[in-house]
Design an enzyme around this catalytic site. Structure first.
Site, PDB file in Angstrom:
ATOM      1  N   ASP A 137      61.334  -1.716  47.783  1.00 60.22           N
ATOM      2  CA  ASP A 137      61.167  -1.049  48.035  1.00 60.22           C
ATOM      3  C   ASP A 137      61.766  -0.231  49.566  1.00 60.22           C
ATOM      4  OD1 ASP A 137      58.399   0.788  46.651  1.00 60.22           O
ATOM      5  OD2 ASP A 137      59.301   1.023  49.515  1.00 60.22           O
ATOM      6  N   HIS A 184      57.674   7.962  37.526  1.00 59.03           N
ATOM      7  CA  HIS A 184      58.500   6.829  36.382  1.00 59.03           C
ATOM      8  C   HIS A 184      57.843   5.918  36.411  1.00 59.03           C
ATOM      9  CE1 HIS A 184      61.994   5.765  34.657  1.00 59.03           C
ATOM     10  NE2 HIS A 184      61.377   4.810  34.759  1.00 59.03           N
ATOM     11  N   HIS A 244      54.860  -2.712  41.253  1.00 58.49           N
ATOM     12  CA  HIS A 244      55.315  -3.472  42.610  1.00 58.49           C
ATOM     13  C   HIS A 244      55.030  -4.612  42.220  1.00 58.49           C
ATOM     14  CE1 HIS A 244      54.537   1.064  44.250  1.00 58.49           C
ATOM     15  NE2 HIS A 244      54.159   0.651  43.857  1.00 58.49           N
ATOM     16  N   CYS A 280      64.211  12.918  37.553  1.00 62.17           N
ATOM     17  CA  CYS A 280      63.410  12.012  38.077  1.00 62.17           C
ATOM     18  C   CYS A 280      63.885  11.163  39.210  1.00 62.17           C
ATOM     19  CB  CYS A 280      62.362  11.488  37.069  1.00 62.17           C
ATOM     20  SG  CYS A 280      61.977   9.492  37.098  1.00 62.17           S
ATOM     21  N   HIS A 314      56.149   2.473  37.561  1.00 67.05           N
ATOM     22  CA  HIS A 314      57.125   1.227  38.001  1.00 67.05           C
ATOM     23  C   HIS A 314      56.200   0.374  38.891  1.00 67.05           C
ATOM     24  CE1 HIS A 314      56.641   4.756  40.719  1.00 67.05           C
ATOM     25  NE2 HIS A 314      55.979   3.979  41.438  1.00 67.05           N
TER      26      HIS A 314
HETATM   27  P1  AMP Z   1      54.205   5.098  44.343  1.00 67.67           P
HETATM   28  O1  AMP Z   1      52.989   5.886  45.155  1.00 67.67           O
HETATM   29  O2  AMP Z   1      53.499   3.493  43.215  1.00 67.67           O
HETATM   30  O3  AMP Z   1      54.276   6.069  43.417  1.00 67.67           O
HETATM   31  O4  AMP Z   1      55.381   4.476  44.520  1.00 67.67           O
HETATM   32  C1  AMP Z   1      56.689   4.825  44.825  1.00 67.67           C
HETATM   33  C2  AMP Z   1      57.608   3.721  45.991  1.00 67.67           C
HETATM   34  O5  AMP Z   1      58.908   4.235  46.074  1.00 67.67           O
HETATM   35  C3  AMP Z   1      57.255   3.808  46.825  1.00 67.67           C
HETATM   36  O6  AMP Z   1      56.746   2.668  47.851  1.00 67.67           O
HETATM   37  C4  AMP Z   1      58.041   4.466  48.335  1.00 67.67           C
HETATM   38  O7  AMP Z   1      58.572   3.035  49.409  1.00 67.67           O
HETATM   39  C5  AMP Z   1      59.507   3.730  46.734  1.00 67.67           C
HETATM   40  N1  AMP Z   1      60.559   4.334  47.250  1.00 67.67           N
HETATM   41  C6  AMP Z   1      60.670   5.870  46.963  1.00 67.67           C
HETATM   42  N2  AMP Z   1      62.445   6.238  47.207  1.00 67.67           N
HETATM   43  C7  AMP Z   1      62.920   4.740  46.516  1.00 67.67           C
HETATM   44  C8  AMP Z   1      64.502   4.651  46.516  1.00 67.67           C
HETATM   45  N3  AMP Z   1      65.928   5.232  47.032  1.00 67.67           N
HETATM   46  N4  AMP Z   1      64.525   3.000  46.977  1.00 67.67           N
HETATM   47  C9  AMP Z   1      63.365   2.196  46.802  1.00 67.67           C
HETATM   48  N5  AMP Z   1      62.278   2.411  46.677  1.00 67.67           N
HETATM   49  C10 AMP Z   1      62.063   3.355  46.604  1.00 67.67           C
HETATM   50 ZN    ZN Z   2      62.288   8.626  35.206  1.00 65.11          ZN
END
Ligand code: AMP
Ligand code: ZN
Length: 137
Positions: free
Chosen positions: A57, A121, A125, A31, A123
């Site tokens: 992000d 996982h 926003h 993850c 999250h």
């Molecule tokens: P979701 O589409 O709701 O699953 O959002 C996942 C978010 O994680 C997206 O907006 C990506 O830009 C962000 N994301 C992916 N990898 C990273 C990272 N290494 N650091 C910060 N944000 C990330």
């Molecule tokens: Zn996780």
């Protein structure tokens, strides 16, 4: 300038980055956000609490786009159980601190699920700014 507030070059760059990220999630066996919590993947952490972590992000859709995660792995909003209460409170307390620190007068907190959720996982926003690209969230 497009209606979104991005010019076509910025828009293409955003899409190319998003595509790369989504492909990388498919091939990741552990993850990603657990790795960020453990410090195995470095990213822009803006707040750390005992049960929650907040980081910028990597491909923002708004001037302020922060992800707030529980340190404990929870798959998604619909897999939350009563034993996750303290983790959810910690996430919302982190949001409150950030709203105050960044002096955000208007903001939204959003969860994605199903095909809208790419990282499995939980999250939240935290979004703020005049031109939030909602269709890209
Ligand atoms: P979701 O589409 O709701 O699953 O959002 C996942 C978010 O994680 C997206 O907006 C990506 O830009 C962000 N994301 C992916 N990898 C990273 C990272 N290494 N650091 C910060 N944000 C990330
Ligand atoms: Zn996780």
């Amino acid at each position: 300038m497009l209606k979104s507030g991005l010019n076509s070059n910025q828009s293409l760059k955003w899409m190319a980055k998003e595509l790369k990220l989504r492909i990388s999630y498919k091939f990741m066996k552990d993850c990603l956000f657990c790795k960020i919590v453990k410090g195995e993947v470095k990213t822009g952490v803006v707040l750390e609490a005992p049960k929650a972590l907040a980081f910028k992000d990597i491909n923002p859709v708004a001037a302020v786009h922060i992800l707030i995660v529980p340190k404990k792995h929870i798959d998604t909003a619909t897999s939350i159980t009563s034993s996750d209460g303290a983790d959810l409170v910690a996430m919302h307390q982190a949001a409150k601190k950030l709203v105050e620190k960044l002096k955000l007068t208007s903001y939204r907190l959003a969860y994605n699920g199903g095909k809208y959720q790419h990282v499995p996982h939980l999250h939240m926003h935290l979004l703020s700014g005049d031109q939030v690209q909602w269709d890209r969230l």
